[in-house]
Design an enzyme around this catalytic site. Structure first.
Site, PDB file in Angstrom:
ATOM      1  N   ARG A 199       5.131  -7.455  10.877  1.00 37.80           N
ATOM      2  CA  ARG A 199       6.328  -6.634  10.630  1.00 37.80           C
ATOM      3  C   ARG A 199       7.500  -7.488  10.160  1.00 37.80           C
ATOM      4  NH1 ARG A 199       4.029  -3.042   9.158  1.00 37.80           N
ATOM      5  NH2 ARG A 199       2.232  -4.338   9.486  1.00 37.80           N
TER       6      ARG A 199
ATOM      7  N   GLN B   6      -5.747  -3.422  10.580  1.00 41.65           N
ATOM      8  CA  GLN B   6      -4.658  -2.813  11.342  1.00 41.65           C
ATOM      9  C   GLN B   6      -5.097  -1.546  12.057  1.00 41.65           C
ATOM     10  OE1 GLN B   6      -0.601  -3.007   9.549  1.00 41.65           O
ATOM     11  NE2 GLN B   6      -1.710  -3.540   7.698  1.00 41.65           N
TER      12      GLN B   6
ATOM     13  N   LYS C  14       0.838  -1.207   0.000  1.00 40.34           N
ATOM     14  CA  LYS C  14       0.000   0.000   0.000  1.00 40.34           C
ATOM     15  C   LYS C  14       0.871   1.254   0.000  1.00 40.34           C
ATOM     16  CE  LYS C  14      -2.119  -1.158   3.778  1.00 40.34           C
ATOM     17  NZ  LYS C  14      -1.450  -2.464   3.943  1.00 40.34           N
ATOM     18  N   THR C  15       1.838   1.269   0.897  1.00 43.30           N
ATOM     19  CA  THR C  15       2.709   2.438   0.985  1.00 43.30           C
ATOM     20  C   THR C  15       3.526   2.576  -0.302  1.00 43.30           C
ATOM     21  OG1 THR C  15       2.780   2.168   3.371  1.00 43.30           O
ATOM     22  CG2 THR C  15       4.484   3.532   2.400  1.00 43.30           C
TER      23      THR C  15
ATOM     24  N   ASP D 186      -1.869   7.867   3.818  1.00 41.86           N
ATOM     25  CA  ASP D 186      -1.476   6.503   4.185  1.00 41.86           C
ATOM     26  C   ASP D 186      -2.146   6.152   5.519  1.00 41.86           C
ATOM     27  OD1 ASP D 186      -0.209   4.071   4.041  1.00 41.86           O
ATOM     28  OD2 ASP D 186       1.819   4.822   4.371  1.00 41.86           O
ATOM     29  N   GLU D 187      -2.274   4.875   5.816  1.00 47.68           N
ATOM     30  CA  GLU D 187      -2.813   4.401   7.103  1.00 47.68           C
ATOM     31  C   GLU D 187      -4.175   5.034   7.413  1.00 47.68           C
ATOM     32  OE1 GLU D 187      -1.122   2.141   8.850  1.00 47.68           O
ATOM     33  OE2 GLU D 187       0.979   2.378   8.315  1.00 47.68           O
TER      34      GLU D 187
HETATM   35  P1  ATP Z   1       1.655  -2.169   5.942  1.00 48.09           P
HETATM   36  O1  ATP Z   1       0.269  -2.704   5.916  1.00 48.09           O
HETATM   37  O2  ATP Z   1       2.498  -2.866   6.948  1.00 48.09           O
HETATM   38  O3  ATP Z   1       1.713  -0.688   6.004  1.00 48.09           O
HETATM   39  P2  ATP Z   1       2.038  -1.987   3.089  1.00 48.09           P
HETATM   40  O4  ATP Z   1       0.839  -2.596   2.494  1.00 48.09           O
HETATM   41  O5  ATP Z   1       2.119  -0.527   3.145  1.00 48.09           O
HETATM   42  O6  ATP Z   1       2.306  -2.619   4.529  1.00 48.09           O
HETATM   43  P3  ATP Z   1       4.615  -1.853   1.853  1.00 48.09           P
HETATM   44  O7  ATP Z   1       5.363  -1.463   3.074  1.00 48.09           O
HETATM   45  O8  ATP Z   1       4.345  -0.840   0.820  1.00 48.09           O
HETATM   46  O9  ATP Z   1       3.270  -2.586   2.289  1.00 48.09           O
HETATM   47  O10 ATP Z   1       5.323  -3.083   1.152  1.00 48.09           O
HETATM   48  C1  ATP Z   1       5.808  -4.203   1.899  1.00 48.09           C
HETATM   49  C2  ATP Z   1       7.079  -4.733   1.268  1.00 48.09           C
HETATM   50  O11 ATP Z   1       6.808  -5.371   0.040  1.00 48.09           O
HETATM   51  C3  ATP Z   1       8.068  -3.639   0.972  1.00 48.09           C
HETATM   52  O12 ATP Z   1       9.362  -4.105   1.214  1.00 48.09           O
HETATM   53  C4  ATP Z   1       7.842  -3.389  -0.518  1.00 48.09           C
HETATM   54  O13 ATP Z   1       8.964  -2.835  -1.143  1.00 48.09           O
HETATM   55  C5  ATP Z   1       7.531  -4.779  -1.019  1.00 48.09           C
HETATM   56  N1  ATP Z   1       6.691  -4.764  -2.230  1.00 48.09           N
HETATM   57  C6  ATP Z   1       5.449  -4.279  -2.341  1.00 48.09           C
HETATM   58  N2  ATP Z   1       4.958  -4.436  -3.585  1.00 48.09           N
HETATM   59  C7  ATP Z   1       5.914  -5.050  -4.300  1.00 48.09           C
HETATM   60  C8  ATP Z   1       6.032  -5.479  -5.670  1.00 48.09           C
HETATM   61  N3  ATP Z   1       5.043  -5.317  -6.555  1.00 48.09           N
HETATM   62  N4  ATP Z   1       7.184  -6.060  -6.034  1.00 48.09           N
HETATM   63  C9  ATP Z   1       8.181  -6.220  -5.148  1.00 48.09           C
HETATM   64  N5  ATP Z   1       8.144  -5.847  -3.860  1.00 48.09           N
HETATM   65  C10 ATP Z   1       7.031  -5.266  -3.430  1.00 48.09           C
HETATM   66 MG    MG Z   2       2.224   0.828   4.755  1.00 50.24          MG
END
Ligand code: ATP
Ligand code: MG
Length: 672
Positions: free
Chosen positions: A626, A270, A48-49, A239-240
């Site tokens: 995490r 979350q 997402k981030t 975000d969040e």
């Molecule tokens: P959270 O819910 O904990 O906030 P999130 O959904 O925001 O997590 P991110 O932190 O953006 O997730 O991504 C998690 C990990 O996966 C990061 O290391 C990111 O670089 C990797 N990632 C996400 N999408 C891809 C992709 N399409 N290809 C490779 N790596 C990815």
């Molecule tokens: Mg995130």
């Protein structure tokens, strides 16, 4: 008839980003979606981030000016990191993006427009302690009789007002729903709120909630500003989003406008801040506010090995109130199940964590990729000691923060007063440092100060000493008092304007504070070093107001690490709470103190309601998700307490509820 016409600015498209290759289909669809409103709702670690980061890059690539982008994140650090990542991808200057927490963006908007609300530009930001001090002053002079019946203390009043602000409810409603035992004194509480608000204006001070509440008020009351900012912020990204409260949600609505471009990302599983007024329905009912919003779901987890993800999925499936998701792993297995480790005592738990960290470091795991996560700050104490003894570097991002320490706040009080001479709280804090001056003399001195022209003028018309040295102070205090006055003189230049922050800090420490510390504190040298670090940190600011705002924001609820830690934070194990760990990731995570009553928290168990326990479970879900590669779940079997002796602990129900084949039990014995 009106025609829409888009003005494209000349810019170098980066052409460096292969969006298709770096994003999956759903992420790509969100990143490249046309203007309008969009919701990305997806599980932990699904990118997402990352999607938001690429969205910003995409916008810049399409000619959107950086200052037209408003990026609201959970910490200022998160915003900075996203900007850095975007900067690596594009040619435009990403630092011109408006990024930060809701509080820091509120602060920026209010600095420009404070006059519209009856404030002046140089307003101070009070932290919780300052707020309590001011509340006590107001309570003392309110005429409310607090002795004959139960009346909330200053801190509780602060909590009530804060909840009212953040949930957009009246104080009456908050008392009714959350503090029914104060119903009898509700009118006194309502009166206190009014007095407190007046006092804040009078002393040109805002508390944290004002940074949001007054921003909303500013935009609601001033059509021209509303229009101006809506025009400026063409693209709003959050975000969040699951942890926004009603006030933040309102701020987003105002800044975006009904036809504006908004992208929010979040995960209802979350949502962990309802105790602070966060309202998960903001994300669950996003379509009610924004009926035309596109919804993107991501169902792949990129962060964790399948073994960690299976455990996380099994955990969260036990909650009822949520959108069901079954995240699929993108990564292959590494063959290790999460470890479940029961230890004899909390000190054995600390030894286990420390020893395992050393082994991991030996195996080549980067220390920055290791975190120890817990439910409550005090859970980290023994681990801190153990890590110190074994020489393992660590940083703590929970608990008392650098800027909340007395010595940092004392120095800041001098600076705040020099900049905002209506700031009663800072004046009182400062003069009480003077041996021989207590609350009563301090209050008298304040009244006397208020009578002087210097207290009212925009820039100082004379030196501080010209006014202060004349004042009557207790004999015992006279020498130090004069010294204070001369020190304050050094904080302004000949034109009456404040000097730079590092100059101020040097004058204060050398002029008065060093002597004070020597006399007052046992660990004087440590504090001295802190102040040096503060001075180093302040060196990047030329405007004291900006520095002081940062200082207050950093010690607030939505905090980042302290600068001292930021400098060292490259090479250290992270110790922090699950709440603070939101959005972050590490290769190896130790989740400690997983005993019932610790995690879930005793209060949540006692209250018995499902909703409190479900929130605890979401926090557990945040904690375990995490981990990228290895996850250790530990708890002590016996908790030794000084007063009650040894207490047997049961494993957390979050562990007990898990299917047994999702973890590997480690039997730990002591030996040589
Ligand atoms: P959270 O819910 O904990 O906030 P999130 O959904 O925001 O997590 P991110 O932190 O953006 O997730 O991504 C998690 C990990 O996966 C990061 O290391 C990111 O670089 C990797 N990632 C996400 N999408 C891809 C992709 N399409 N290809 C490779 N790596 C990815
Ligand atoms: Mg995130």
């Amino acid at each position: 008839m009106a025609r829409n016409y888009t003005l494209h600015t000349a810019h170098e498209p980066s052409n460096r980003i292969d969006y298709k290759a770096e994003l999956n289909e759903q992420q790509h669809a969100a990143v490249t979606s046309p203007p309008g409103q969009a919701l990305v709702i997806a599980g932990a670690g699904s990118g997402k981030t990352r999607t938001l980061t690429y969205r910003v890059a995409w916008l810049l690539d399409n000619g959107i000016q950086p200052e037209s982008i408003l990026l609201l994140t959970f910490t200022n650090k998160a915003a900075r990191e996203m900007q850095e990542r975007v900067q690596a991808l594009v040619t435009q200057d990403a630092s011109r993006i408006w990024g930060g927490t809701f509080h820091s963006i509120g602060n920026r908007l209010l600095r420009y427009n404070a006059e519209r609300l009856g404030y002046r530009k140089g307003f101070s930001i009070m932290d919780r302690e300052d707020q309590k001090d001011l509340m006590e002053t107001v309570l003392g002079s309110s005429g409310i009789d607090t002795t004959t019946y139960r009346f909330p203390k200053a801190e509780v009043l602060g909590d009530i007002f804060s909840l009212a602000d953040n949930t957009l409810c009246s104080v009456k409603e908050i008392i009714h729903t959350r503090y029914p035992y104060f119903e009898e004194v509700a009118s006194g509480i309502i009166k206190m709120r009014k007095l407190y608000q007046e006092k804040k204006r009078e002393t040109n001070c805002m508390d944290f909630d004002d940074l949001l509440a007054l921003t909303v008020q500013l935009l609601e009351e001033n059509e021209d500003l509303l229009e101006r900012y809506r025009r400026q912020f063409e693209f709003v990204l959050v975000d969040e989003y699951q942890d926004t409260n009603s006030l933040q949600c309102r701020m987003v609505e105002l800044l975006t406008g009904p036809q504006g471009n908004l992208m929010v990302v979040g995960d209802d599983a979350q949502s962990i801040y309802s105790w602070r007024g966060a309202d998960v329905t903001n994300i669950l009912e996003f379509d009610k506010h924004w009926p035309h919003a596109r919804v993107h779901k991501i169902e792949v987890n990129y962060r964790s090995v399948p073994e960690v993800l299976n455990l996380a999925n099994a955990t969260i499936a036990m909650n009822r109130g949520q959108i069901p998701k079954n995240l699929q792993p993108a990564r292959p297995s590494k063959g290790m199940l999460p470890a479940l480790v029961a230890l004899d005592s909390s000190s054995a738990q600390a030894s286990f964590v420390a020893q395992r960290i050393l082994e991991l470091m030996d195996e080549g795991v980067d220390v920055n990729e290791i975190a120890v996560l817990y439910r409550a700050h005090f859970h980290s104490m023994e681990i801190q000691m153990e890590l110190t003894q074994r020489g393992i570097p660590f940083q703590i991002t929970s608990g008392l923060r650098f800027f909340e320490q007395a010595h940092v706040k004392d120095v800041a009080a001098f600076m705040k007063f020099a900049v905002n001479r209506q700031d009663e709280v800072s004046f009182m804090r400062m003069v009480r440092l003077c041996e021989g001056i207590g609350n009563v003399s301090a209050a008298k001195l304040w009244q006397e100060w208020l009578k002087s022209d210097a207290s009212k003028a925009e820039t100082m018309p004379c030196t501080f000493s010209e006014v202060l040295v004349q004042m009557k102070v207790p004999k015992k205090a006279k020498t130090t008092w004069d010294q204070f006055a001369f020190t304050l003189d050094e904080l302004i230049d000949k034109e009456g304007r404040p000097v730079t922050p590092p100059m101020m800090i040097r004058s204060i420490t050398e002029g008065v504070y060093e002597d004070y510390m020597k006399a007052k504190f046992k660990n004087y040298e440590q504090r001295q070093q802190d102040l040096e670090q503060l001075s180093n940190f302040s060196d990047r600011f030329t405007d004291p107001l900006e520095f002081l705002s940062q200082l207050s924001l950093l010690s607030g609820v939505d905090t980042d690490n302290n600068p001292a830690q930021q400098q060292q934070d490259r090479d250290a194990v992270t110790l922090t709470t699950g709440h603070q760990a939101k959005g972050l990731e590490w290769s190896v995570v130790f989740a400690v103190w997983l005993a019932d009553g610790m995690f879930p928290h005793k209060r949540a168990i006692d209250e018995g309601g499902d909703s409190a326990l479900e929130e605890e479970r979401r926090l557990f879900y945040v904690t375990v998700t995490r981990a990228k590669d290895e996850l250790y779940l530990t708890y002590p079997v016996i908790n030794h307490q000084a007063r009650d002796g040894d207490i047997m602990m049961r494993p957390s129900r979050f562990i007990a509820d898990l299917p047994k084949d999702l973890v590997e039990v480690w039997n730990v014995k002591s030996g040589w």
